[in-house]
Design an enzyme around this catalytic site. Structure first.
Site, mmCIF file in Angstrom:
data_model
loop_
_atom_site.group_PDB
_atom_site.id
_atom_site.type_symbol
_atom_site.label_atom_id
_atom_site.label_comp_id
_atom_site.label_asym_id
_atom_site.label_seq_id
_atom_site.Cartn_x
_atom_site.Cartn_y
_atom_site.Cartn_z
ATOM 1 N N CYS A 136 0.826 -1.205 0.000
ATOM 2 C CA CYS A 136 0.000 0.000 0.000
ATOM 3 C C CYS A 136 0.862 1.258 0.000
ATOM 4 O O CYS A 136 1.391 1.653 1.046
ATOM 5 C CB CYS A 136 -0.918 -0.019 1.226
ATOM 6 S SG CYS A 136 -1.921 1.459 1.351
ATOM 7 N N CYS A 139 -0.462 4.071 2.188
ATOM 8 C CA CYS A 139 -0.278 3.882 3.638
ATOM 9 C C CYS A 139 1.178 4.132 4.029
ATOM 10 O O CYS A 139 1.449 4.708 5.079
ATOM 11 C CB CYS A 139 -0.623 2.459 4.071
ATOM 12 S SG CYS A 139 -2.102 1.784 3.359
ATOM 13 N N ASP A 140 2.108 3.649 3.217
ATOM 14 C CA ASP A 140 3.506 3.573 3.661
ATOM 15 C C ASP A 140 4.481 4.457 2.882
ATOM 16 O O ASP A 140 5.620 4.632 3.313
ATOM 17 C CB ASP A 140 4.003 2.115 3.535
ATOM 18 C CG ASP A 140 3.166 1.167 4.371
ATOM 19 O OD1 ASP A 140 2.653 1.607 5.410
ATOM 20 O OD2 ASP A 140 3.021 -0.002 3.978
#
Ligand code: NAP
Length: 314
Positions: A136, A139-140
């Site tokens: 992701c 997300c990261d």
């Protein structure tokens, strides 16, 4: 004492589950939504959703899901966060569910469990999970460990192109590794990625190993060109895997009919092979897999459940 059966239980809280909740709540069926481990579903891992009708400037994925949840709650849906369905028994109605160790009964069930990230299947992928391997970018991608570093994205679909483009905000360079020499992504996404100066496509190539450096973090990948067999290495601090999804349908194996890939089969509407069980969204859709189609399927499942209950109560 036997528990009262809920009229509608919805498993999953992505676009399909929450739209089914909205429709069944408005029909005064007081639906229960069991969110599972990822409230809001996969859309919460996307940044801007540009193709959900009605949002000319796009909308943040998480914001869209919170809006949808609040809309369903306004009409009486009960969203149970984090609740995990451990098993289901669909052999007779009301259906029996074990949710976080407790029994729950449902007159109708809407399965909207979505799909999870597909894995490459390498041992080193597991070893470096969260140590540079991620599924992701939104997300990261902004983590300090990826800043101003070369990164790798694997895949050739919309997700891979979207993630590669997003990562150029942080990375010094993004290698887009694809097993063929043609992207599967939609034209607009593919063109946007390939036009980006920071993105370098690596065609006809597969990762054979994810390599680690000091402190057991990702330091590179070994590649094999599947046309000429040539092997090579690329230095990178992160490997973002965007190679599609697997439907989350394991707990229904042997009870609901599925195709060979585990997608739940349905009739032209949302009915499954078990009367009273309806299905919506990515767990049953290997073709469109869009937020708006998932919502449409959730709407259909909500209406189908309502009509079944109405016909039985006449
Ligand atoms: P996808 O379209 O199924 O693409 C998966 C990609 O990964 C393909 O290019 C595939 O290669 C490759 N792949 C699969 N297994 C692999 C493996 N074991 N090793 C290496 N490569 C592998 O999945 P997606 O990109 O996640 O998209 C899913 C759906 O969501 C699509 O309908 C897409 O349009 C939609 N989506 C839309 C947006 C948006 O509009 N904002 C963003 C993301 C996704 P092959 O091409 O060779 O099969």
């Amino acid at each position: 004492m036997s528990k009262k059966a809920e009229k509608v239980v919805i498993i999953g809280s992505g676009c399909s589950g929450l739209t089914a909740a909205l429709y069944t709540a408005r029909a005064q069926l007081e639906p229960i939504v069991l969110t599972g481990a990822m409230p809001g579903g996969l859309l919460t891992t996307t940044s801007i959703v540009e193709n959900f009708p009605g949002w000319p400037e796009g909308i943040d994925g998480t914001e869209l899901m919170i809006n949808l949840q609040q809309q369903a709650e306004r009409f009486g849906a009960q969203v149970k966060f984090g609740s995990k369905v451990e098993s289901v028994d669909l052999s007779s109605r009301p259906f029996n569910l074990i949710v976080d160790g407790d029994e729950m009964k449902a007159q109708t069930l809407i399965v909207a469990t979505g799909a999870g990230h597909r894995h490459l299947g390498l041992e080193s992928e597991k070893k470096f999970d969260k140590k540079g391997v991620t599924y992701c970018a939104t997300c990261d991608g902004a983590l300090p460990m990826f800043r101003d570093q070369p990164l790798v994205v694997v895949g050739g679909g919309d997700s891979a192109c979207e993630e590669a483009t997003y990562l150029t905000r942080f990375a010094s360079k993004v290698y887009l590794i694809h097993r063929r020499d043609e992207l599967r992504a939609s034209k607009v996404m593919a063109e946007r990625a390939l036009a980006n100066e920071k993105i370098e496509p690596v065609w006809n190539s597969e990762i054979t190993e994810i390599l680690g450096g000091a402190e057991e973090m990702v330091s590179g990948v070994s590649l094999k060109n599947n046309k000429n067999g040539k092997e090579s290495k690329l230095d990178c601090a992160g490997v973002f895997i965007a190679i599609g999804h697997t439907p989350n349908t394991q707990i229904f194996q042997g009870q609901l009919d599925m195709d060979d890939s585990g997608y739940i089969l349905r009739d032209e509407g949302s009915r499954t092979n078990v009367e009273g069980v309806f299905v919506a969204g990515d767990c049953s859709d290997n073709v469109y897999r869009q937020a708006i189609t998932a919502s449409g399927m959730g709407c259909a499942a909500g209406i189908d459940a309502e009509r079944l209950l109405a016909s039985e109560n006449q």
